[in-house]
Design an enzyme around this catalytic site. Structure first.
Site, PDB file in Angstrom:
ATOM      1  N   HIS A 161       0.817  -1.227   0.000  1.00 22.64           N
ATOM      2  CA  HIS A 161       0.000   0.000   0.000  1.00 22.64           C
ATOM      3  C   HIS A 161       0.845   1.268   0.000  1.00 22.64           C
ATOM      4  O   HIS A 161       0.460   2.276  -0.578  1.00 22.64           O
ATOM      5  CB  HIS A 161      -0.984  -0.009   1.187  1.00 22.64           C
ATOM      6  CG  HIS A 161      -0.318   0.103   2.519  1.00 22.64           C
ATOM      7  ND1 HIS A 161       0.392  -0.932   3.082  1.00 22.64           N
ATOM      8  CD2 HIS A 161      -0.269   1.121   3.421  1.00 22.64           C
ATOM      9  CE1 HIS A 161       0.847  -0.555   4.266  1.00 22.64           C
ATOM     10  NE2 HIS A 161       0.464   0.692   4.493  1.00 22.64           N
ATOM     11  N   ASP A 162       2.025   1.231   0.641  1.00 15.16           N
ATOM     12  CA  ASP A 162       2.848   2.437   0.734  1.00 15.16           C
ATOM     13  C   ASP A 162       4.088   2.374  -0.156  1.00 15.16           C
ATOM     14  O   ASP A 162       5.060   3.102   0.082  1.00 15.16           O
ATOM     15  CB  ASP A 162       3.280   2.662   2.198  1.00 15.16           C
ATOM     16  CG  ASP A 162       2.242   3.473   2.965  1.00 15.16           C
ATOM     17  OD1 ASP A 162       1.401   4.127   2.323  1.00 15.16           O
ATOM     18  OD2 ASP A 162       2.276   3.434   4.214  1.00 15.16           O
TER      19      ASP A 162
ATOM     20  N   ASP B 100      -4.836   0.442   8.184  1.00 11.12           N
ATOM     21  CA  ASP B 100      -3.641   1.298   8.176  1.00 11.12           C
ATOM     22  C   ASP B 100      -3.720   2.343   9.289  1.00 11.12           C
ATOM     23  O   ASP B 100      -2.748   2.561  10.012  1.00 11.12           O
ATOM     24  CB  ASP B 100      -3.534   1.976   6.797  1.00 11.12           C
ATOM     25  CG  ASP B 100      -2.171   2.639   6.590  1.00 11.12           C
ATOM     26  OD1 ASP B 100      -1.190   2.153   7.186  1.00 11.12           O
ATOM     27  OD2 ASP B 100      -2.087   3.616   5.828  1.00 11.12           O
TER      28      ASP B 100
ATOM     29  N   HIS C  18       2.681   9.987  -2.691  1.00  7.08           N
ATOM     30  CA  HIS C  18       3.112   8.580  -2.615  1.00  7.08           C
ATOM     31  C   HIS C  18       2.023   7.646  -3.142  1.00  7.08           C
ATOM     32  O   HIS C  18       2.297   6.562  -3.636  1.00  7.08           O
ATOM     33  CB  HIS C  18       3.526   8.180  -1.185  1.00  7.08           C
ATOM     34  CG  HIS C  18       2.401   7.830  -0.255  1.00  7.08           C
ATOM     35  ND1 HIS C  18       1.690   8.764   0.464  1.00  7.08           N
ATOM     36  CD2 HIS C  18       1.859   6.625   0.073  1.00  7.08           C
ATOM     37  CE1 HIS C  18       0.784   8.156   1.201  1.00  7.08           C
ATOM     38  NE2 HIS C  18       0.847   6.846   0.992  1.00  7.08           N
TER      39      HIS C  18
ATOM     40  N   HIS D  27      -5.869   4.173  -0.887  1.00  6.72           N
ATOM     41  CA  HIS D  27      -6.020   3.872   0.547  1.00  6.72           C
ATOM     42  C   HIS D  27      -6.100   5.117   1.424  1.00  6.72           C
ATOM     43  O   HIS D  27      -6.353   5.020   2.613  1.00  6.72           O
ATOM     44  CB  HIS D  27      -4.938   2.895   1.034  1.00  6.72           C
ATOM     45  CG  HIS D  27      -3.554   3.476   1.128  1.00  6.72           C
ATOM     46  ND1 HIS D  27      -2.755   3.694   0.024  1.00  6.72           N
ATOM     47  CD2 HIS D  27      -2.820   3.867   2.203  1.00  6.72           C
ATOM     48  CE1 HIS D  27      -1.588   4.184   0.416  1.00  6.72           C
ATOM     49  NE2 HIS D  27      -1.606   4.314   1.748  1.00  6.72           N
ATOM     50  N   HIS D  28      -5.882   6.307   0.815  1.00  7.38           N
ATOM     51  CA  HIS D  28      -6.087   7.541   1.587  1.00  7.38           C
ATOM     52  C   HIS D  28      -7.346   8.283   1.134  1.00  7.38           C
ATOM     53  O   HIS D  28      -7.571   9.425   1.545  1.00  7.38           O
ATOM     54  CB  HIS D  28      -4.853   8.456   1.476  1.00  7.38           C
ATOM     55  CG  HIS D  28      -3.714   8.004   2.337  1.00  7.38           C
ATOM     56  ND1 HIS D  28      -3.760   8.054   3.715  1.00  7.38           N
ATOM     57  CD2 HIS D  28      -2.508   7.457   2.021  1.00  7.38           C
ATOM     58  CE1 HIS D  28      -2.630   7.574   4.213  1.00  7.38           C
ATOM     59  NE2 HIS D  28      -1.846   7.186   3.198  1.00  7.38           N
TER      60      HIS D  28
ATOM     61  N   LYS E 161       6.057   5.432  -1.328  1.00  9.96           N
ATOM     62  CA  LYS E 161       6.906   6.266  -0.468  1.00  9.96           C
ATOM     63  C   LYS E 161       8.372   6.207  -0.886  1.00  9.96           C
ATOM     64  O   LYS E 161       9.174   7.035  -0.472  1.00  9.96           O
ATOM     65  CB  LYS E 161       6.752   5.831   0.998  1.00  9.96           C
ATOM     66  CG  LYS E 161       5.443   6.308   1.618  1.00  9.96           C
ATOM     67  CD  LYS E 161       5.391   5.970   3.091  1.00  9.96           C
ATOM     68  CE  LYS E 161       4.102   6.519   3.707  1.00  9.96           C
ATOM     69  NZ  LYS E 161       3.963   6.068   5.100  1.00  9.96           N
TER      70      LYS E 161
END
Lengths: 166, 352
Positions: free
Chosen positions: B203-204, B287, B232, B258-259, B207
């Site tokens: 998911h990240d 998260d 990201h 996801h954000h 970054k």
């Protein structure tokens, strides 16, 4: 002479016929020859100095094409639940048959034979699963119809249980 | 058909037709077929037919007597059974009992050809079942091996990416297990649960494209820094875009969305409600929980009651209410995972 009926039960191709052939005729054939219906073999064994005629009912294995007719269990003194250690699902079939027998006939002497122990390195049924079966009060014996290991002993043990039970 | 012709026909069919003349006595209605004396010792035209030499027939007679007593037109068939003659040769039979014009009859067929054909048919069918099962097992094993290889590659790449981030491998592990648990309880198939377990770990991934000065900043981010940080999601989307692999397509959706917030106030696209992919909605809840409940470079972990209080306030704004409620129902198992995969100290490069 005392006669005792023993049924060989389990899924197809677990080795029921091979176990009987090994016990009665001391032979083993690697080819898969499926059973059709019922075949009855006889063998006289000695239990505590007494001769006992075992009538071994080898019943066609359960699968999509055939379900066990429980009428053939009538008059049975004991039974073997045979599983193929290399095929996990045969344990489920055996336990299901065991449940049906208990519902219909109550408690009878029996053993669960985990067959094909000569192939133990590729077994799908693990030690934990067999331990869990044992924990349910089900006596388990490892057999190999191919090598003969555990076969004579298992039949002798069941015969002794049948005499003790009668 | 004349009687002698019928007899000849029955004889050729290897069939024995018996009339029941007493409770336990039978009289053959046709000439004895060749198998009779051979397979049923003690039987002769003089002494009559001795079924007691066959334990199978003796057993079947119990059912037969009950059937005759019912006086029904329906026949009762036995199973196939096998008898062995004194030479050791096996013979297959099948029996049927019926009443015809008030006469109780027992008919025994020797299944010389039909029995062999049926046995062969069954042998083929069962051999095919065994083969099919063997092949399925092999496919399962190979699939499992490929999946493990796939996971190892993903985790190793993530580990490399995480080396410069504050998030540890245990965060990734916890996240993926939380997400899989939620998916399982949403009724997803085991294949889809496996997919989100692996996909959520990425998911990240975006970054990796955020400068250290922002990614590793110990204090609050300024508005311009936050705008960079938000990227990201899009970077992650670019890294994972265009794959034909299901798991990477899901990973793409999660990385990008996801954000996003349930009420449309999130980033990068301001999607709302069900326009946000379900997998991303699931990961959003997991998260936030894991981030609040563990140390970060800019703050220490919050106590559980405070974490849940904050999350409860986000129900319906940031989180889809149904998923938040499910998360709360699963909280005991979530906490088990949290406990099982605690953060551990590990070497990190000094902050610049």
């Amino acid at each position: 002479m005392i006669q005792k009926k023993i049924c060989m039960l389990g899924a197809f191709a677990v080795g029921k016929t091979s176990l009987v052939r090994r016990f009665v005729k001391s032979i083993f054939d690697d080819r898969y020859l499926t059973s059709l219906g019922v075949k009855i073999d006889k063998k006289v064994v000695e239990v505590d100095g007494q001769e006992v005629m075992l009538l071994l009912w080898d019943l066609e294995g359960e699968d999509d094409f055939h379900t066990l007719s429980t009428s053939y269990l009538r008059g049975t003194s004991g039974y073997f639940l045979v599983v193929d250690g290399t095929r996990k699902e045969t344990l489920g079939v055996a336990l299901d048959i065991h449940k049906r027998i208990r519902e219909q006939m109550g408690d009878l002497p029996f053993y669960l034979l985990a067959n094909k122990s000569d192939l133990e390195s590729v077994w799908e049924i693990g030690k934990d699963e067999l331990d869990s079966v044992r924990a349910q009060g089900i006596p388990v014996r490892l057999t190999s119809a191919k090598l003969g290991s555990g076969v004579e002993e298992s039949f002798a043990e069941l015969a002794a249980s049948l005499i003790a039970d009668s | 058909m004349r009687h002698d012709s019928l007899n000849r026909l029955l004889s050729q069919l290897d069939t024995l037709v018996l009339e029941r003349v007493g409770d336990d006595e039978f009289r053959p209605l046709d000439p004895a077929p060749p198998f009779l004396e051979q397979v049923f010792p003690g039987t002769s035209p003089d002494t009559g037919w001795n079924y007691r030499s066959s334990p199978f027939l003796e057993h079947f007679m119990v059912d037969a007597r009950a059937h005759w007593a019912e006086n029904t037109d329906q026949p009762l068939w036995s199973e196939y059974w096998t008898e062995t003659d004194p030479q050791g040769e096996e013979h297959s039979f099948q029996a049927v009992v019926m009443s015809v014009d008030g006469v109780d009859c027992l008919v025994i067929f020797q299944q010389a050809n039909m029995g062999a054909e049926r046995r062969e048919l069954l042998r083929h069918a069962r051999s095919n079942l065994l083969l099919q099962r063997y092949l399925e097992n092999e496919v399962d094993k190979r699939t499992q091996s490929l999946r493990e290889r796939e996971e190892e590659i993903v985790y190793r790449l993530l580990d490399a990416a995480d080396y410069r981030d504050e998030e540890t491998g245990t965060h990734i592990r916890r996240m993926s297990l939380y997400a899989a648990l939620l998916a399982e309880n949403l009724g997803w198939s085991s294949m889809m649960v496996d997919k989100i377990r692996l996909a959520s770990s990425m998911h990240d991934i975006g970054k990796i494209g955020i400068p250290d000065g922002i990614l590793l900043k110990a204090g609050r981010l300024s508005a311009s820094e936050f705008a960079v940080m938000e990227k990201h999601t899009l970077i992650g989307g670019e890294i994972l875009a265009g794959s034909k692999t299901d798991v990477l397509r899901m990973a793409h959706d999660i990385a990008v969305a996801h954000h996003e917030n349930w009420d449309g106030s999130g980033y990068p696209h301001g999607l709302s409600g069900e326009r946000i992919p379900t997998a991303a909605r699931v990961v959003a809840v997991c998260d936030v929980f894991d981030a609040l409940a563990h140390d970060r470079v800019y703050r220490v972990a919050l106590p559980l009651d405070q974490v849940l209080d904050i999350m409860d306030k986000l129900r319906g704004t940031k989180f889809e209410p149904r998923l938040f409620d499910l998360f709360m129902r699963l909280l005991p198992r979530i906490l088990e995972i949290k406990e099982q995969y605690k953060d551990s100290e590990r070497h990190r490069p000094p902050l610049i």
